[in-house]
Motif scaffolding. Structure first.
Motif, PDB file in Angstrom:
ATOM      1  N   LEU A 495      80.403 -30.168  83.391  1.00  0.00           N
ATOM      2  CA  LEU A 495      80.270 -29.015  82.491  1.00  0.00           C
ATOM      3  C   LEU A 495      81.445 -28.956  81.508  1.00  0.00           C
ATOM      4  O   LEU A 495      82.241 -28.020  81.518  1.00  0.00           O
ATOM      5  CB  LEU A 495      80.201 -27.717  83.291  1.00  0.00           C
ATOM      6  N   PRO A 496      81.598 -29.961  80.658  1.00  0.00           N
ATOM      7  CA  PRO A 496      82.762 -30.003  79.758  1.00  0.00           C
ATOM      8  C   PRO A 496      82.804 -28.794  78.829  1.00  0.00           C
ATOM      9  O   PRO A 496      81.781 -28.354  78.302  1.00  0.00           O
ATOM     10  CB  PRO A 496      82.547 -31.307  78.983  1.00  0.00           C
ATOM     11  N   ARG A 497      84.015 -28.284  78.620  1.00  0.00           N
ATOM     12  CA  ARG A 497      84.192 -27.124  77.748  1.00  0.00           C
ATOM     13  C   ARG A 497      84.160 -27.514  76.278  1.00  0.00           C
ATOM     14  O   ARG A 497      83.727 -26.737  75.432  1.00  0.00           O
ATOM     15  CB  ARG A 497      85.521 -26.434  78.057  1.00  0.00           C
ATOM     16  N   GLU A 498      84.659 -28.694  75.975  1.00  0.00           N
ATOM     17  CA  GLU A 498      84.777 -29.135  74.589  1.00  0.00           C
ATOM     18  C   GLU A 498      83.776 -30.245  74.305  1.00  0.00           C
ATOM     19  O   GLU A 498      83.252 -30.896  75.221  1.00  0.00           O
ATOM     20  CB  GLU A 498      86.200 -29.628  74.301  1.00  0.00           C
ATOM     21  N   VAL A 499      83.531 -30.460  73.005  1.00  0.00           N
ATOM     22  CA  VAL A 499      82.634 -31.536  72.596  1.00  0.00           C
ATOM     23  C   VAL A 499      83.197 -32.887  72.993  1.00  0.00           C
ATOM     24  O   VAL A 499      82.456 -33.810  73.339  1.00  0.00           O
ATOM     25  CB  VAL A 499      82.384 -31.458  71.080  1.00  0.00           C
ATOM     26  N   GLN A 500      84.532 -32.998  72.971  1.00  0.00           N
ATOM     27  CA  GLN A 500      85.154 -34.266  73.359  1.00  0.00           C
ATOM     28  C   GLN A 500      84.846 -34.616  74.807  1.00  0.00           C
ATOM     29  O   GLN A 500      84.784 -35.788  75.177  1.00  0.00           O
ATOM     30  CB  GLN A 500      86.676 -34.193  73.162  1.00  0.00           C
ATOM     31  N   GLY A 501      84.657 -33.585  75.636  1.00  0.00           N
ATOM     32  CA  GLY A 501      84.290 -33.857  77.026  1.00  0.00           C
ATOM     33  C   GLY A 501      82.918 -34.487  77.141  1.00  0.00           C
ATOM     34  O   GLY A 501      82.695 -35.357  77.982  1.00  0.00           O
ATOM     35  N   VAL A 502      81.991 -34.063  76.304  1.00  0.00           N
ATOM     36  CA  VAL A 502      80.667 -34.689  76.289  1.00  0.00           C
ATOM     37  C   VAL A 502      80.778 -36.138  75.841  1.00  0.00           C
ATOM     38  O   VAL A 502      80.116 -37.031  76.390  1.00  0.00           O
ATOM     39  CB  VAL A 502      79.708 -33.898  75.373  1.00  0.00           C
ATOM     40  N   ASN A 503      81.631 -36.405  74.862  1.00  0.00           N
ATOM     41  CA  ASN A 503      81.838 -37.782  74.405  1.00  0.00           C
ATOM     42  C   ASN A 503      82.409 -38.650  75.519  1.00  0.00           C
ATOM     43  O   ASN A 503      82.040 -39.821  75.669  1.00  0.00           O
ATOM     44  CB  ASN A 503      82.792 -37.793  73.203  1.00  0.00           C
ATOM     45  N   ALA A 504      83.315 -38.076  76.297  1.00  0.00           N
ATOM     46  CA  ALA A 504      83.939 -38.853  77.367  1.00  0.00           C
ATOM     47  C   ALA A 504      82.948 -39.172  78.478  1.00  0.00           C
ATOM     48  O   ALA A 504      82.975 -40.268  79.045  1.00  0.00           O
ATOM     49  CB  ALA A 504      85.136 -38.088  77.930  1.00  0.00           C
ATOM     50  N   VAL A 505      82.056 -38.236  78.788  1.00  0.00           N
ATOM     51  CA  VAL A 505      81.087 -38.461  79.864  1.00  0.00           C
ATOM     52  C   VAL A 505      80.022 -39.464  79.437  1.00  0.00           C
ATOM     53  O   VAL A 505      79.657 -40.359  80.197  1.00  0.00           O
ATOM     54  CB  VAL A 505      80.444 -37.125  80.282  1.00  0.00           C
ATOM     55  N   CYS A 506      79.518 -39.319  78.230  1.00  0.00           N
ATOM     56  CA  CYS A 506      78.449 -40.196  77.727  1.00  0.00           C
ATOM     57  C   CYS A 506      79.067 -41.371  76.979  1.00  0.00           C
ATOM     58  O   CYS A 506      79.126 -41.391  75.742  1.00  0.00           O
ATOM     59  CB  CYS A 506      77.498 -39.417  76.820  1.00  0.00           C
ATOM     60  N   ASN A 507      79.574 -42.323  77.708  1.00  0.00           N
ATOM     61  CA  ASN A 507      80.236 -43.478  77.105  1.00  0.00           C
ATOM     62  C   ASN A 507      79.698 -44.748  77.759  1.00  0.00           C
ATOM     63  O   ASN A 507      79.819 -44.917  78.975  1.00  0.00           O
ATOM     64  CB  ASN A 507      81.745 -43.384  77.304  1.00  0.00           C
ATOM     65  N   PRO A 508      79.064 -45.647  76.983  1.00  0.00           N
ATOM     66  CA  PRO A 508      78.792 -45.538  75.544  1.00  0.00           C
ATOM     67  C   PRO A 508      77.685 -44.527  75.268  1.00  0.00           C
ATOM     68  O   PRO A 508      76.752 -44.393  76.051  1.00  0.00           O
ATOM     69  CB  PRO A 508      78.358 -46.949  75.159  1.00  0.00           C
ATOM     70  N   MET A 509      77.810 -43.834  74.154  1.00  0.00           N
ATOM     71  CA  MET A 509      76.922 -42.718  73.856  1.00  0.00           C
ATOM     72  C   MET A 509      75.586 -43.204  73.323  1.00  0.00           C
ATOM     73  O   MET A 509      75.528 -43.950  72.347  1.00  0.00           O
ATOM     74  CB  MET A 509      77.578 -41.772  72.846  1.00  0.00           C
ATOM     75  N   PRO A 510      74.460 -42.793  73.930  1.00  0.00           N
ATOM     76  CA  PRO A 510      73.137 -43.139  73.401  1.00  0.00           C
ATOM     77  C   PRO A 510      72.924 -42.501  72.032  1.00  0.00           C
ATOM     78  O   PRO A 510      73.486 -41.434  71.737  1.00  0.00           O
ATOM     79  CB  PRO A 510      72.171 -42.563  74.444  1.00  0.00           C
ATOM     80  N   PRO A 511      72.121 -43.110  71.187  1.00  0.00           N
ATOM     81  CA  PRO A 511      71.895 -42.549  69.849  1.00  0.00           C
ATOM     82  C   PRO A 511      71.325 -41.129  69.880  1.00  0.00           C
ATOM     83  O   PRO A 511      71.719 -40.290  69.067  1.00  0.00           O
ATOM     84  CB  PRO A 511      70.911 -43.537  69.212  1.00  0.00           C
ATOM     85  N   PHE A 512      70.431 -40.862  70.809  1.00  0.00           N
ATOM     86  CA  PHE A 512      69.830 -39.532  70.876  1.00  0.00           C
ATOM     87  C   PHE A 512      70.872 -38.475  71.234  1.00  0.00           C
ATOM     88  O   PHE A 512      70.848 -37.355  70.706  1.00  0.00           O
ATOM     89  CB  PHE A 512      68.696 -39.539  71.905  1.00  0.00           C
TER      90      PHE A 512
END
Length: 764
Positions: A495-512
């Motif tokens: 449950l990341p608080r910041e957008v950067q946390g979402v980037n860190a979890v989804c690595n490599p990030m899918p296009p969708f």
């Protein structure tokens, strides 16, 4: 990029001659920098170190150097971006943007060098050049080895569902069968709606239900073969036909009308579509050889195969047809009547293996290569190795079915063979229905993850799962392509608080995910605001016990007991070239420190008990606690069993007392009769004995608390009988006895004195 042209970077012409050394050396230095940064203190330790002036001076200088060097690197890509000191969150977001820009530029250059797009379409005008890029018609095929399997994919495959004449309906509405005509019918075509107990429509009845209910295999199929089937010729010597036009399909239908046996298999794709797509249909006959139908090219005409596939006089041989049956219905409206499933036959024969690879080796001595089972069957033109792989699935299947039929007849006469036909008929009765999203659709994924979520995390998992499913239906993509399961679980867990946390979890990030980054972040924030109820969504104990029981004892160690190895997780990007190193079984690793080895592996001997405090081998506290707990449980079980035995004895007390009383009464009666014949002295003694017996009986009855209802009446009747037989026996009166006098006399006779208790006084 063209490695022979150094003018590609005119601002740094000296870079090209040292390209190899810079890339290799730079990678080593970056790797060392990452390892060094990981050793720096963090969290509470960082706060403690910050109290030292020298540490603050060094960290400030390092931070300033990193910011300056990063700005020099970023300036060549995005000159407007500048990192600032003491702004970690803002700098992280800027670096992510720069990395995305660099990776996009690299991808476009690679496409240009591999001639996917023309050289003139390279990145000259930013996004416009990328949008106007013209893709070549032929796909760029790539092969990746993953263990024993080989993944064959292509980069620029046109989505085949775009060209389908029938529309793809991914909504949750009921799926309507596509069948328009019904050859080989007993009952005319009629689509009958089915309802559940609540009166809700749940689907349509199987169009060939009546034909399947009345099906019985022909006599020649359940009897021994008059002439054995010859062994199939090799692939190179067998006729092969690739069916990709309506005319070729019509010719195949005419050929199938003349045969009695045909082997069938399908190749399916489900990664870039929501419901899935049947890409190939393989058919093999003894007379015509091997056929491969391009189901993407002649999709709207494949329904003509119903003429042969529903003919009860023809035997259709499949291996594991559970999915093939529903795929044929979903995509083409094709049904099956009269099938023999070799998978069901292998189960009936209790063979060691049930796979087609095992059957090929057992009956044909052919070692089938299944390395292309991860191939993308949408590739057109189809590579030669995929064509050969597809032909192998049906080339030997008719020969295998003949041998399995003979074995079934030898083992159990016709009823074993008929049992396989019955199971195959049941599989033919399967009907396709769309996947329906319910309130608990996310639970199987949660149970498989072996995680324990609180109410906030569970709400996030449910919301993301439902949103991902709705988006996949809309764009006709698989849910795992849009957002892989391991990323979905990681987002719900952290449950990341910041957008950067979402980037860190989804690595490599899918296009969708990249396109919907803000939407995902808002959903996670909304779940954070929910009340936290940790016990609301705990994993059921039965499921948790089953999961724990599946772990083999003795194969797991504590994390700090094992030698240092690279941590493996789903979120980590894996280099598929080195996938074999990551697939090695690491669960049986042994600790490097001897004290953590199990007692049966210690070279210098073992000890008597793990609870021994003087043991030479270190016992972790939790293991010691578990052993003490097991001993305590054994004591509790022993005490419980003793109490249970006592209760059982008491429950049987009435019956035991009754039998004892009857025995004693019978003995007393016999003794009285004998004493009457003797002299007076013997008679007096017999009176004493009888009186003692009565007293003993009454005493036993009092001690065991005889029920007045069940036993009391019987005892009184027996005593009355004794008194009636001998009038000299008189009952002893207990009411007028002076018990106090008796007690004092007894103490005087035994000179009983109560000892005095002495108390010692202790000083504080």
């Amino acid at each position: 990029m063209n490695s022979t042209n150094s003018v590609l970077n005119p601002e740094a012409p000296e870079f090209h001659p040292h390209l190899s050394s810079v890339t290799q050396g730079g990678y080593v230095k970056v790797n060392k920098s990452i390892k060094s940064s990981n050793t720096l203190p963090a969290g509470t330790s960082y706060g403690i170190f910050k109290t030292f002036t020298d540490f603050n001076v060094v960290t400030c200088q390092l931070s300033e150097n990193v910011v300056l060097q990063s700005n020099q690197i970023i300036a060549s890509e995005l000159p407007a971006v500048k990192l600032k000191r003491n702004e970690a969150e803002g700098n992280t977001e800027k670096i992510v943007d720069v990395n995305d820009s660099i990776l996009d530029r690299i991808n476009i250059n690679i496409d240009a060098s591999s001639r996917v797009i023309k050289t003139s379409d390279t990145l000259t005008n930013g996004i416009e050049a990328r949008t106007n890029a013209r893709w070549s018609s032929s796909p760029v095929i790539a092969k990746i080895q993953v263990g024993s399997a080989t993944f064959i994919g292509a980069k620029n495959i046109t989505r085949p569902q775009i060209n389908f004449k029938d529309t793809i309906d991914n909504s949750e509405s009921l799926w309507v069968p596509k069948i328009s005509d019904k050859p080989n019918s007993i009952k005319p075509l009629a689509l009958t709606m089915l309802y559940n107990d609540e009166g809700e429509a749940i689907g349509y009845e199987h169009p060939y239900k009546v034909e399947l209910d009345l099906y019985h295999p022909p006599t020649q199929l359940i009897g021994p073969d008059v002439q054995p089937l010859p062994f199939p010729a090799p692939l190179a010597e067998t006729m092969f036909t690739y069916v990709d036009t309506e005319a070729k399909l019509d010719a195949l239908v005419q050929h199938l009308d003349t045969v009695k046996e045909l082997a069938i298999d399908l190749e399916h794709h489900s990664y870039r579509t929501y419901q899935g797509i049947t890409c190939l249909i393989q058919v093999t006959t003894t007379e015509g050889g091997d056929f491969i139908i391009d189901a993407l090219a002649v999709r709207e005409h494949i329904h003509k195969l119903n003429a042969a596939f529903t003919d009860p006089r023809k035997i259709k041989v499949f291996h594991g047809a559970e999915h093939d049956v529903v795929w044929l219905q979903r995509d083409f409206g094709v049904y099956l009547v009269g099938m023999f499933d070799t998978y069901q036959a292998a189960k009936e024969l209790s063979l060691q293996g049930l796979s087609l690879k095992y059957l090929l080796m057992r009956y044909c001595q052919v070692d089938a290569d299944k390395k292309y089972q991860l191939a993308d069957w949408r590739i057109r033109p189809l590579p030669a190795e995929l064509i050969e792989y597809a032909r192998m699935d049906t080339h030997y299947l008719l020969y295998i079915w003949r041998h399995m039929k003979d074995e079934l007849l030898k083992v159990g006469q016709p009823h074993r063979l008929l049992s396989v036909f019955e199971n195959s008929r049941r599989v033919c009765g399967y009907t396709y229905n769309k996947e329906v999203l319910t309130e608990t659709s996310h639970m199987p994924l949660y149970v498989r993850s072996r995680k324990s979520f609180n109410s906030q995390q569970m709400a996030a998992l449910k919301m993301l799962y439902k949103w991902r499913d709705s988006q996949a239906r809309e764009v006709d993509e698989s849910t795992t392509y849009l957002l892989p399961n391991h990323m979905l679980l990681a987002l719900a867990e952290t449950l990341p608080r910041e957008v950067q946390g979402v980037n860190a979890v989804c690595n490599p990030m899918p296009p969708f995910v990249k396109l919907n980054l803000i939407t995902i972040h808002r959903m996670l924030l909304s779940c954070r605001q929910l009340p936290n109820e940790p016990q609301l969504y705990q994993m059921p104990p039965s499921i948790r016990n089953a999961v724990n029981a599946s772990v083999q004892p003795g194969t797991l160690h504590a994390m700090h007991d094992l030698p240092p190895r690279m941590d493996l997780c789903d979120e980590m990007p894996i280099n598929l070239q080195n996938a074999m190193d990551l697939l090695d079984d690491d669960t049986t690793a042994e600790p490097e420190i001897e004290v953590f080895l199990p007692d049966n592996m210690i070279s210098y001997g073992t000890f008597i008990s793990d609870l021994n405090a003087e043991a030479k081998v270190f016992i972790p506290p939790y293991d010691r606690y578990r052993k003490y707990r097991s001993i305590a449980q054994l004591e509790e079980i022993k005490e419980f069993k003793e109490k249970e035995a006592k209760i059982a004895a008491i429950s049987k007390g009435n019956e035991l007392i009754k039998s004892e009383v009857l025995v004693k009464l019978q003995q007393a009666t016999n003794q009285i009769e004998n004493e009457e014949k003797n002299n007076i002295k013997t008679h007096i003694k017999s009176e004493e004995v009888t009186q003692d017996e009565d007293e003993l009986i009454i005493t036993q009855q009092r001690k065991r608390k005889i029920s007045a209802v069940r036993v009391g009446t019987d005892v009184k009747q027996e005593i009355a009988c004794i008194k009636k037989n001998d009038s000299t026996v008189k009952p002893f009166s207990y009411k007028n006895v002076d018990y106090k006098k008796l007690y004092n006399q007894t103490n005087k006779d035994h000179k009983y004195k109560q000892p005095k208790i002495k108390f010692k006084k202790y000083k504080n």
